[in-house]
Write a protein that holds these residues in place. Structure first.
Motif, PDB file in Angstrom:
ATOM      1  N   THR A 259      -9.224  -4.889  11.742  1.00 32.20           N
ATOM      2  CA  THR A 259     -10.333  -5.423  10.843  1.00 32.20           C
ATOM      3  C   THR A 259     -11.121  -4.264  10.096  1.00 32.20           C
ATOM      4  OG1 THR A 259     -11.919  -5.408  12.601  1.00 32.20           O
ATOM      5  CG2 THR A 259     -10.837  -7.418  12.160  1.00 32.20           C
ATOM      6  N   ALA A 260     -10.725  -2.940  10.613  1.00 31.76           N
ATOM      7  CA  ALA A 260     -11.457  -1.837   9.866  1.00 31.76           C
ATOM      8  C   ALA A 260     -10.744  -1.672   8.425  1.00 31.76           C
ATOM      9  CB  ALA A 260     -11.137  -0.483  10.728  1.00 31.76           C
ATOM     10  N   GLN A 261      -9.817  -2.500   8.256  1.00 31.87           N
ATOM     11  CA  GLN A 261      -9.190  -2.087   6.759  1.00 31.87           C
ATOM     12  C   GLN A 261      -9.493  -3.088   5.804  1.00 31.87           C
ATOM     13  OE1 GLN A 261      -7.098   0.683   6.472  1.00 31.87           O
ATOM     14  NE2 GLN A 261      -7.781   0.795   8.608  1.00 31.87           N
ATOM     15  N   VAL A 262      -9.903  -2.726   4.850  1.00 30.51           N
ATOM     16  CA  VAL A 262     -10.050  -3.732   3.645  1.00 30.51           C
ATOM     17  C   VAL A 262      -8.787  -4.305   3.166  1.00 30.51           C
ATOM     18  CG1 VAL A 262     -11.108  -3.600   1.302  1.00 30.51           C
ATOM     19  CG2 VAL A 262     -12.268  -2.238   2.968  1.00 30.51           C
ATOM     20  N   PRO A 263      -8.905  -5.451   2.967  1.00 28.74           N
ATOM     21  CA  PRO A 263      -7.769  -6.219   2.358  1.00 28.74           C
ATOM     22  C   PRO A 263      -7.361  -5.862   1.053  1.00 28.74           C
ATOM     23  CG  PRO A 263      -9.006  -7.770   3.694  1.00 28.74           C
ATOM     24  CD  PRO A 263      -9.815  -6.603   3.530  1.00 28.74           C
ATOM     25  N   SER A 264      -6.185  -5.652   0.803  1.00 27.11           N
ATOM     26  CA  SER A 264      -5.447  -5.521  -0.374  1.00 27.11           C
ATOM     27  C   SER A 264      -4.946  -6.590  -0.837  1.00 27.11           C
ATOM     28  CB  SER A 264      -4.427  -4.299  -0.363  1.00 27.11           C
ATOM     29  OG  SER A 264      -3.801  -4.248  -1.646  1.00 27.11           O
ATOM     30  N   TYR A 265      -5.288  -6.950  -2.309  1.00 27.50           N
ATOM     31  CA  TYR A 265      -4.587  -8.098  -2.891  1.00 27.50           C
ATOM     32  C   TYR A 265      -3.036  -7.744  -3.475  1.00 27.50           C
ATOM     33  CZ  TYR A 265      -8.920 -10.252  -1.845  1.00 27.50           C
ATOM     34  OH  TYR A 265     -10.026 -10.420  -1.165  1.00 27.50           O
ATOM     35  N   GLU A 266      -2.759  -6.510  -3.171  1.00 33.32           N
ATOM     36  CA  GLU A 266      -1.333  -6.235  -3.789  1.00 33.32           C
ATOM     37  C   GLU A 266      -0.288  -7.042  -2.697  1.00 33.32           C
ATOM     38  OE1 GLU A 266       2.041  -2.462  -3.969  1.00 33.32           O
ATOM     39  OE2 GLU A 266      -0.156  -2.304  -2.818  1.00 33.32           O
ATOM     40  N   LYS A 267       0.549  -7.870  -3.217  1.00 33.71           N
ATOM     41  CA  LYS A 267       1.642  -8.474  -2.341  1.00 33.71           C
ATOM     42  C   LYS A 267       2.867  -7.687  -2.158  1.00 33.71           C
ATOM     43  CE  LYS A 267      -0.820 -12.659  -2.513  1.00 33.71           C
ATOM     44  NZ  LYS A 267      -1.227 -13.019  -1.235  1.00 33.71           N
ATOM     45  N   LEU A 268       2.916  -7.611  -0.900  1.00 29.60           N
ATOM     46  CA  LEU A 268       4.042  -6.708  -0.499  1.00 29.60           C
ATOM     47  C   LEU A 268       4.899  -7.830   0.400  1.00 29.60           C
ATOM     48  CD1 LEU A 268       2.644  -3.373   0.922  1.00 29.60           C
ATOM     49  CD2 LEU A 268       3.725  -3.907  -1.416  1.00 29.60           C
ATOM     50  N   THR A 269       6.190  -7.644   0.223  1.00 30.42           N
ATOM     51  CA  THR A 269       7.310  -8.552   0.844  1.00 30.42           C
ATOM     52  C   THR A 269       7.244  -7.623   2.393  1.00 30.42           C
ATOM     53  OG1 THR A 269       9.041  -7.060   0.310  1.00 30.42           O
ATOM     54  CG2 THR A 269       8.413  -8.978  -1.162  1.00 30.42           C
ATOM     55  N   GLY A 270       7.980  -8.158   3.173  1.00 29.67           N
ATOM     56  CA  GLY A 270       8.110  -7.818   4.576  1.00 29.67           C
ATOM     57  C   GLY A 270       8.821  -6.459   4.580  1.00 29.67           C
ATOM     58  N   TRP A 271       9.740  -6.267   3.569  1.00 25.53           N
ATOM     59  CA  TRP A 271      10.372  -4.831   3.457  1.00 25.53           C
ATOM     60  C   TRP A 271       9.311  -3.789   2.987  1.00 25.53           C
ATOM     61  CZ3 TRP A 271      13.122  -1.283   5.558  1.00 25.53           C
ATOM     62  CH2 TRP A 271      13.691  -0.363   4.680  1.00 25.53           C
ATOM     63  N   GLY A 272       8.489  -4.608   1.915  1.00 26.51           N
ATOM     64  CA  GLY A 272       7.458  -3.532   1.317  1.00 26.51           C
ATOM     65  C   GLY A 272       6.412  -3.127   2.224  1.00 26.51           C
ATOM     66  N   PHE A 273       6.328  -3.760   2.973  1.00 26.11           N
ATOM     67  CA  PHE A 273       5.182  -3.666   4.313  1.00 26.11           C
ATOM     68  C   PHE A 273       5.724  -2.425   5.187  1.00 26.11           C
ATOM     69  CE2 PHE A 273       3.937  -4.778   8.501  1.00 26.11           C
ATOM     70  CZ  PHE A 273       2.445  -4.626   8.417  1.00 26.11           C
ATOM     71  N   VAL A 274       7.131  -2.419   5.328  1.00 29.46           N
ATOM     72  CA  VAL A 274       7.516  -1.611   6.188  1.00 29.46           C
ATOM     73  C   VAL A 274       7.802  -0.171   5.460  1.00 29.46           C
ATOM     74  CG1 VAL A 274       9.977  -0.671   7.261  1.00 29.46           C
ATOM     75  CG2 VAL A 274       8.917  -3.007   7.746  1.00 29.46           C
ATOM     76  N   LYS A 275       8.055  -0.324   4.168  1.00 30.26           N
ATOM     77  CA  LYS A 275       8.077   1.014   3.412  1.00 30.26           C
ATOM     78  C   LYS A 275       6.704   1.541   3.249  1.00 30.26           C
ATOM     79  CE  LYS A 275      10.263  -0.514  -0.374  1.00 30.26           C
ATOM     80  NZ  LYS A 275      10.913  -0.438  -1.472  1.00 30.26           N
ATOM     81  N   ASP A 276       5.758   0.814   3.048  1.00 30.46           N
ATOM     82  CA  ASP A 276       4.344   1.008   3.045  1.00 30.46           C
ATOM     83  C   ASP A 276       3.807   1.882   4.245  1.00 30.46           C
ATOM     84  OD1 ASP A 276       1.590   1.215   1.697  1.00 30.46           O
ATOM     85  OD2 ASP A 276       1.080   0.215   3.385  1.00 30.46           O
ATOM     86  N   ILE A 277       4.183   1.430   5.428  1.00 30.10           N
ATOM     87  CA  ILE A 277       3.881   2.067   6.633  1.00 30.10           C
ATOM     88  C   ILE A 277       4.757   3.323   6.629  1.00 30.10           C
ATOM     89  CG2 ILE A 277       4.563   1.840   9.394  1.00 30.10           C
ATOM     90  CD1 ILE A 277       3.655  -0.983   9.206  1.00 30.10           C
ATOM     91  N   ALA A 278       5.894   3.398   6.303  1.00 31.14           N
ATOM     92  CA  ALA A 278       6.696   4.663   6.487  1.00 31.14           C
ATOM     93  C   ALA A 278       6.201   5.764   5.497  1.00 31.14           C
ATOM     94  CB  ALA A 278       8.111   4.750   5.945  1.00 31.14           C
TER      95      ALA A 278
END
Length: 134
Positions: free
Chosen positions: A58-77
């Motif tokens: 909950t410390a994170q402010v939600p982003s309204y950028e929609k990332l696919t599952g693969w986009g989510f993984v690439k963002d973490i990387a």
């Protein structure tokens, strides 16, 4: 489940050598999920997580950028400086435990609220994979 039990479950799922690595991974993945999940699903999931995990989420402010599952993984990387393969492994280790904590009903709501590609990250079958609209 306590935070220590969660770390042990993630350590087991990820085959990590210790809980320190599991803790870093939990914080990184939950922070990323906290940037993606909004609304009642966000609040309900936070209520089911151990307190320390809920705080990272909950410390994170939600982003309204929609990332696919693969986009989510690439963002973490990209944010962690790891390879996409490592980020995918870490994501699966954490989100499979989160799926158990959420339970089937909340998990279904979470998956409906996220773009395509997240079911597999939570260790679930993606029943919408390969479907086109119509």
């Amino acid at each position: 489940m306590t935070y220590e039990q969660m770390l042990e479950a993630v350590r087991y799922e990820g085959a990590y050598s210790g809980t320190e690595r599991a803790a870093e991974t939990v914080e990184r993945v939950l922070a990323a999920l906290g940037r993606r999940l909004t609304g009642a699903e966000r609040a309900d999931l936070a209520a089911r997580l151990p307190l320390q995990a809920a705080l990272a989420f909950t410390a994170q402010v939600p982003s309204y950028e929609k990332l696919t599952g693969w986009g989510f993984v690439k963002d973490i990387a990209a944010r962690s400086g790891t390879s996409p393969a490592t980020a995918r492994w870490d994501t699966g280790a954490v989100l499979s435990v989160v799926a158990r904590l959420a339970g089937p009903d909340l998990l279904a709501r979470i998956l409906r609220s996220l773009p395509a590609g997240y079911a597999l990250l939570f260790g679930q079958i993606d029943l919408n994979a390969g479907r086109t609209g119509a």
